[in-house]
Enzyme design. Structure first.
Site, PDB file in Angstrom:
ATOM      1  N   SER A  78       0.833  -1.201   0.000  1.00  0.00           N
ATOM      2  CA  SER A  78       0.000   0.000   0.000  1.00  0.00           C
ATOM      3  C   SER A  78       0.873   1.259   0.000  1.00  0.00           C
ATOM      4  O   SER A  78       1.674   1.449  -0.912  1.00  0.00           O
ATOM      5  CB  SER A  78      -0.961  -0.038   1.190  1.00  0.00           C
ATOM      6  OG  SER A  78      -1.976   0.922   1.047  1.00  0.00           O
ATOM      7  N   HIS A  81      -8.210  -4.963  -0.155  1.00  0.00           N
ATOM      8  CA  HIS A  81      -7.001  -4.239   0.244  1.00  0.00           C
ATOM      9  C   HIS A  81      -6.685  -4.520   1.713  1.00  0.00           C
ATOM     10  O   HIS A  81      -7.582  -4.568   2.557  1.00  0.00           O
ATOM     11  CB  HIS A  81      -7.210  -2.737   0.040  1.00  0.00           C
ATOM     12  CG  HIS A  81      -5.965  -1.930   0.204  1.00  0.00           C
ATOM     13  ND1 HIS A  81      -5.127  -1.653  -0.849  1.00  0.00           N
ATOM     14  CD2 HIS A  81      -5.409  -1.347   1.296  1.00  0.00           C
ATOM     15  CE1 HIS A  81      -4.113  -0.922  -0.421  1.00  0.00           C
ATOM     16  NE2 HIS A  81      -4.255  -0.728   0.878  1.00  0.00           N
ATOM     17  N   ASP A 105     -10.085  -4.173  -4.689  1.00  0.00           N
ATOM     18  CA  ASP A 105      -9.288  -3.074  -4.142  1.00  0.00           C
ATOM     19  C   ASP A 105      -9.502  -1.841  -5.006  1.00  0.00           C
ATOM     20  O   ASP A 105      -9.327  -1.899  -6.226  1.00  0.00           O
ATOM     21  CB  ASP A 105      -7.808  -3.481  -4.154  1.00  0.00           C
ATOM     22  CG  ASP A 105      -6.884  -2.460  -3.519  1.00  0.00           C
ATOM     23  OD1 ASP A 105      -7.341  -1.353  -3.166  1.00  0.00           O
ATOM     24  OD2 ASP A 105      -5.693  -2.774  -3.364  1.00  0.00           O
TER      25      ASP A 105
END
Length: 313
Positions: free
Chosen positions: A158, A283, A253
């Site tokens: 991320s 995610h 996501d």
């Protein structure tokens, strides 16, 4: 494909939690909600906390050495420099402790987790600069750390994947920093919110469009900074010379589309990219082996790929 039953259960549980709107949240509140690290499947033989000089201050790093059965005494090991996620705002070394141990154990390498300073107290470019300078320091002190400076990979998930990507971008200009591979787990690559995956998965799948807008608001000193390539690597038009990469994505996501666009850009620049898409995941799944069976499956795949790369060098 529908979301995995374990994901569906988790989404039902968090939907019951009464949280304030993101507009009303503070970084302190967000940090208080961060879940602890699951226990590792492959405990490290040693875990060492250190502080290193960066940008006129010191930041923490944590070194993980794989189980003794995997290594010879005094063996110099390859290394993965890892940057945790958390929207540049809420991540910690502790929250990623288990996944770092599992990566070290699966890849038979040292993992060095970097605790860069975070926004909004330290907005862009400070987290990026901390990450880059920490990677330079690790490479320069490879002998002291017991690692091979010719076998240093970089990775993160991320926001940490964003930092890893930005570090690799800048490292192309360095004659001393040689990065051999990238492990990018659903990395943030662009300051935009209009992609297909934002439209399809921007609500009701854990990470929301509003959440990403909030994280970017904390990270950027002003909107113009979002156009810089070290904030938005997708805006770098030529990625020639970047290390080869394994990119892991989640099908549900909101970042999925921009990650695919970034992989396409890497391939157009003759960078070899392997893509693993966990299409029924959301995610943040990568570090949550306490919730999802596929999380440890993904960590194992990443570790095994790193081990293959190190063996070729």
């Amino acid at each position: 494909m529908p979301v995995h039953p374990q994901v569906a259960q988790y989404l039902e549980e968090i939907a019951k939690i009464d949280l304030p709107p993101f507009d009303e949240m503070t970084p302190e509140f967000m940090r208080s909600t961060l879940t602890p690290s699951p226990d590792p499947h492959i405990p490290s033989s040693t875990i060492e906390n250190r502080s290193i000089p960066v940008n006129g201050t010191e930041i923490p790093i944590r070194l993980y050495t794989p189980p003794e059965a995997q290594i010879k005494k005094n063996e110099v090991l390859p290394a993965l420099v890892f940057f945790h996620g958390g929207g540049w705002v809420i991540g910690t070394l502790d929250a990623y402790d288990g996944v770092c141990q599992d990566l070290a154990g699966t890849a038979s390498c040292k993992v060095i987790s970097v605790d860069y300073r975070m926004a909004p107290e330290f907005p862009y470019p400070v987290p990026f600069e901390d990450s880059y300078l920490a990677t330079e320091w690790i490479s320069a002190h490879a002998s002291e750390l017991g690692i091979d400076r010719q076998q240093i990979a970089i990775g993160g998930d991320s926001a940490g994947g964003n930092l890893a990507t930005a570090v690799a971008l800048k490292a192309r200009q360095s004659e001393s920093l040689n990065l051999v591979y990238q492990l990018l787990v659903y990395p943030v690559t662009n300051y935009r919110f209009d992609t297909e995956s934002y439209q399809r998965f921007g609500s009701n799948y854990f990470l929301t469009k509003r959440a990403m807008e909030w994280f970017w608001e904390q990270y950027l000193p002003d909107e113009s900074a979002g156009r810089e390539i070290y904030a938005s690597p997708l805006r770098c038009k030529n990625l020639t010379g970047m290390p080869d990469a394994l990119v892991i994505t989640a099908g549900y996501d909101p970042l999925y589309s921009e990650v695919v666009q970034y992989m396409d850009l890497l391939r157009k620049s003759d960078v070899n990219v392997e893509h693993l898409n966990y299409e029924d995941m959301i995610h943040g799944f990568f570090r949550r082996s306490d919730l999802y069976d596929r999380a440890y499956e993904a960590v194992q795949a990443a570790g095994k790929k790193l081990k293959q790369i190190y063996a070729r060098i």
